[in-house]
Design a protein around this motif. Structure first.
Motif, short mmCIF file in Angstrom:
data_model
loop_
_atom_site.label_atom_id
_atom_site.label_comp_id
_atom_site.label_asym_id
_atom_site.label_seq_id
_atom_site.Cartn_x
_atom_site.Cartn_y
_atom_site.Cartn_z
N LEU A 1 42.27 -2.37 35.18
CA LEU A 1 42.60 -3.52 34.33
C LEU A 1 43.94 -4.12 34.74
CD1 LEU A 1 41.55 -5.17 31.96
CD2 LEU A 1 42.77 -3.63 30.44
N ARG B 1 44.61 -8.05 36.69
CA ARG B 1 45.49 -9.13 36.23
C ARG B 1 46.42 -9.58 37.35
NH1 ARG B 1 45.62 -5.69 31.62
NH2 ARG B 1 47.69 -4.99 32.18
N PHE C 1 39.41 -13.83 31.42
CA PHE C 1 40.84 -13.58 31.43
C PHE C 1 41.61 -14.90 31.45
CE2 PHE C 1 44.43 -12.78 34.56
CZ PHE C 1 45.34 -12.41 33.61
N TYR D 1 37.91 -10.13 33.42
CA TYR D 1 38.24 -8.72 33.38
C TYR D 1 37.07 -7.93 33.98
CZ TYR D 1 41.97 -9.78 30.04
OH TYR D 1 43.09 -10.27 29.43
#
Length: 182
Positions: A43, A47, A72, A106
């Motif tokens: 995770l 990002r 996201f 995600y």
């Protein structure tokens, strides 16, 4: 790369790998938390090195589309103008039709029930960094191990990630009637 391949890399790195054990390790603490830690690190990496995705959506009467939990970040919508407010995509009142939404998503959540055949969606460059982050987090609570070796290496490697998904390129086929600007 599959979840099993990631576990083998991590457990081999921290010298806890046992190919003869169904859980790939004899340490029950590591076995119980490895999926959760892999999920946390994936995770974090998603990002930094984002996972691109796209979807088609038909705008009808409702001009507000809630972003799905997998979204996201929206980066482009083709078909009309839009605004993103909080977790909602707002389309113009007078628009009806199809749009193509390009976004970053995600990854699928890894739980203890996730099969070892799970395929990561992350790029290979971050998958090679992931074992160090997982190793550092797995060993943080073990006072007999210096986990900082793995955590420090992970942090160094994070600094070198190229987070671009592509590098633009232009190809001009016919230059007969083009004047130079230089």
């Amino acid at each position: 790369m599959t979840l099993k391949e990631m576990k083998v890399k991590v457990l081999g790195l921290i010298e806890e790998l046992n190919d003869n054990n169904e859980n790939l390790t004899d340490d029950p603490d590591i076995s119980n938390k490895i999926n959760s830690v892999i999920n946390q690190v994936q995770l974090e990496l998603s990002r930094i090195k984002k996972i691109p995705a796209k979807m088609e959506y038909t705008v009808k009467d409702n001009k507000v589309m809630p972003m799905s939990s997998s979204m996201f970040q929206i980066f482009k919508i083709i078909g009309t103008s839009f605004q993103v407010i909080g977790k909602d995509i707002i389309f113009p009142d007078d628009f009806v039709g199809k749009v193509t939404i390009y976004y970053y998503k995600y990854p699928e959540t890894i739980t203890n029930e996730t099969g070892d055949d799970y395929e990561f969606e992350l790029d290979d460059d971050v998958l090679e960094i992931m074992p160090y982050g997982v190793a550092g987090d797995l060993l943080k609570s073990d006072p007999s191990v210096d986990y900082s070796v793995y955590s420090n290496r992970y942090e160094q490697m994070l600094q070198r990630i190229d987070n671009r998904n592509s590098v633009g390129m232009v190809y001009i086929d016919n230059l007969k009637n083009v004047e130079s600007i230089w």
